[in-house]
Design a protein around this motif. Structure first.
Motif, PDB file in Angstrom:
ATOM      1  N   ASP A 136       0.885  -1.455   0.192  1.00 43.32           N
ATOM      2  CA  ASP A 136      -0.032  -0.044   0.134  1.00 43.32           C
ATOM      3  C   ASP A 136       0.874   1.015  -0.278  1.00 43.32           C
ATOM      4  O   ASP A 136       0.950   2.210  -0.424  1.00 43.32           O
ATOM      5  CB  ASP A 136      -0.395  -0.031   1.341  1.00 43.32           C
ATOM      6  CG  ASP A 136      -2.469  -1.345   1.025  1.00 43.32           C
ATOM      7  OD1 ASP A 136      -2.297  -1.630  -0.116  1.00 43.32           O
ATOM      8  OD2 ASP A 136      -2.868  -1.378   2.257  1.00 43.32           O
ATOM      9  N   HIS A 137       1.764   1.165   0.618  1.00 39.99           N
ATOM     10  CA  HIS A 137       2.693   2.581   0.653  1.00 39.99           C
ATOM     11  C   HIS A 137       3.363   3.145  -0.824  1.00 39.99           C
ATOM     12  O   HIS A 137       3.644   3.933  -1.213  1.00 39.99           O
ATOM     13  CB  HIS A 137       3.876   1.450   1.427  1.00 39.99           C
ATOM     14  CG  HIS A 137       5.200   2.732   2.744  1.00 39.99           C
ATOM     15  ND1 HIS A 137       6.017   3.424   1.948  1.00 39.99           N
ATOM     16  CD2 HIS A 137       4.846   4.312   3.084  1.00 39.99           C
ATOM     17  CE1 HIS A 137       6.804   4.456   2.352  1.00 39.99           C
ATOM     18  NE2 HIS A 137       5.566   4.656   3.258  1.00 39.99           N
ATOM     19  N   ALA A 138       3.812   2.034  -1.248  1.00 36.61           N
ATOM     20  CA  ALA A 138       4.866   2.299  -2.485  1.00 36.61           C
ATOM     21  C   ALA A 138       3.377   2.238  -3.158  1.00 36.61           C
ATOM     22  O   ALA A 138       3.900   3.386  -4.217  1.00 36.61           O
ATOM     23  CB  ALA A 138       5.257   0.375  -2.977  1.00 36.61           C
ATOM     24  N   SER A 139       2.265   1.901  -3.454  1.00 42.30           N
ATOM     25  CA  SER A 139       1.352   2.046  -4.297  1.00 42.30           C
ATOM     26  C   SER A 139       0.763   3.318  -4.045  1.00 42.30           C
ATOM     27  O   SER A 139       0.740   3.898  -5.508  1.00 42.30           O
ATOM     28  CB  SER A 139       0.166   0.945  -4.282  1.00 42.30           C
ATOM     29  OG  SER A 139       1.313  -0.327  -4.474  1.00 42.30           O
ATOM     30  N   ALA A 140       0.358   3.206  -3.488  1.00 41.11           N
ATOM     31  CA  ALA A 140       0.594   4.895  -3.240  1.00 41.11           C
ATOM     32  C   ALA A 140       0.966   6.216  -3.398  1.00 41.11           C
ATOM     33  O   ALA A 140       1.159   7.355  -3.805  1.00 41.11           O
ATOM     34  CB  ALA A 140      -0.309   5.252  -1.677  1.00 41.11           C
TER      35      ALA A 140
END
Length: 421
Positions: free
Chosen positions: A225-229
């Motif tokens: 989620d962190h990288a995709s955000a």
């Protein structure tokens, strides 16, 4: 003989800030975890008070509460790192400076046959030997003798190989969080767009701008989620191409210095001109060497200062020479109270009152310096796409930075870039 893994490398990394016990003039972040760095908490509180005086919007929380927040951030950091070691003891342990590191692994920079033979005689196994792709940095990864604590293994090997760069493989952690779903989107940017940005983080999913992705940890690439955000924010800011390097995968010991260094080498091989790293950890000689080599080949590296507060130790890689260090501001232009620090500060960018699209979750709120760093990187990349040279791109980026509150470096970039697509 059974071996545990150890990595031999450069000088020892910065001490872990541990439990905060406030003395009259100075707090020692060291508590029960062993020798930590002395941190000037009263000085840090003074910096927070100065920040509050810098902003024009009303401050709802009493100053006293904010001061307690500064202290609690330091405690929470220590508690968080302690949980990582306790919960993943099969893969993570404390090194000689009380930093979380890959269990039983030591790194040696510039290994030669004589040094490797000495290490073998001391009971260390050579697990890996090579050079970072495209960066002309050689290393060896060694396994320590079974049941030998990592801290002792590092110290003993330094005694056996005086003058050599030997270190544990410390872990780095994301510096932002993905929050609740939101419904609104800020206006899009009217700034020049384009360019290419590399993201060293977790795995990216759901991005149409992803030009390439590679894993540098067990189970990678694995959607994060962190990288995709971060990829969503880069898309919203107009970045044309994104390269992703997943240094976490499914490994509790992911985010280690060797993985990040290898990711930088891969980015260099792909010709990525600007790389964003929203991870924080201690100084590491192998990673420092990789950063310097990539910079020497023309790469601009942008990094977040972290979210552990003004009393935390200086964050790396943001504190390495030449790295573009970025902090975060909220929607009113105020520096985030939780923003960490680096040995220098270049820019600020949005780090709160913002949102991004995350696969499976929709539009979510974001907070943290993690999200400021890629937005600053997007501006440098857009300028580099048209101007070419690093110096010209940085000069043009400086020209669009908005001078505001103190502790925002040379100004705030991409203030309208508060929404990812």
């Amino acid at each position: 003989m059974r071996h545990r893994t150890l990595i031999i490398m450069a000088p020892v990394i910065i001490g872990l800030a541990t439990l905060l016990s406030v003395a009259p003039s100075q707090a020692q972040l060291g508590g029960g975890l062993g020798g930590g760095l002395p941190v000037d908490v009263p000085g840090a509180i003074g910096r927070v008070r100065d920040t509050l005086r810098d902003v024009t919007a009303p401050v709802v929380e009493p100053v006293g509460d904010l001061v307690r927040d500064v202290r609690s951030l330091a405690r929470e950091r220590v508690e968080r790192l302690t949980r990582v070691v306790a919960d993943h003891g099969d893969r993570v342990e404390w090194d000689d400076e009380r930093q979380p590191a890959v269990r039983g692994e030591v790194l040696l920079l510039d290994p030669d046959p004589a040094a490797l033979e000495t290490a073998r005689r001391q009971g260390y196994a050579v697990l890996e030997q090579g050079a970072l792709e495209g960066l002309d940095v050689s290393y060896a990864r060694l396994g320590a003798p079974a049941d030998m604590p990592l801290g002792r293994a590092v110290k003993d090997l330094r005694k056996a190989l005086p003058g050599r760069e030997i270190t544990a493989d410390q872990l780095h952690f994301p510096s932002g969080k993905v929050g609740r779903p939101v419904d609104t989107r800020p206006s899009s940017s009217a700034l020049p767009r384009g360019g290419t940005v590399g993201v060293i983080d977790g795995g990216i999913s759901g991005s149409e701008r992803l030009a390439g992705q590679r894993g540098f940890a067990a189970g990678a690439p694995k959607a994060s989620d962190h990288a995709s955000a971060i990829a969503s924010l880069l898309t919203g800011a107009g970045t044309a191409k994104i390269y992703g390097a997943d240094v976490y995968g499914g490994d509790p010991a992911g985010g280690n210095a060797l993985a990040i260094a290898k990711a930088l080498g891969w980015m260099q091989g792909q010709g990525v001109p600007v790389v964003s790293i929203s991870l924080v950890g201690p100084a590491n000689p192998l990673l420092a060497r990789a950063v310097a080599s990539a910079q020497g080949k023309g790469m601009v590296i942008v990094a977040a200062v972290g979210n552990d507060g003004a009393a935390a130790p200086a964050a790396y890689p943001a504190s390495y020479p030449g790295v573009v260090a970025v902090t975060g501001v909220d929607g009113a232009g105020r520096p985030l109270i939780e923003a960490g620090r680096a040995t220098h500060l270049d820019y600020a960018a949005p780090g709160a009152d913002m949102s991004a699209l995350v696969p499976g979750k929709g539009r979510v709120s974001l907070r943290g310096t993690s999200y400021a760093a890629p937005l600053a990187a997007s501006r440098i990349a857009a300028r580099r796409a048209t101007l070419g040279s690093v110096a010209d791109a940085v000069k043009a980026t400086d020209s669009e930075a908005i001078r505001g509150a103190k502790r925002t470096g040379r100004g705030v970039l991409c203030n309208v870039c508060r929404s990812g697509v």
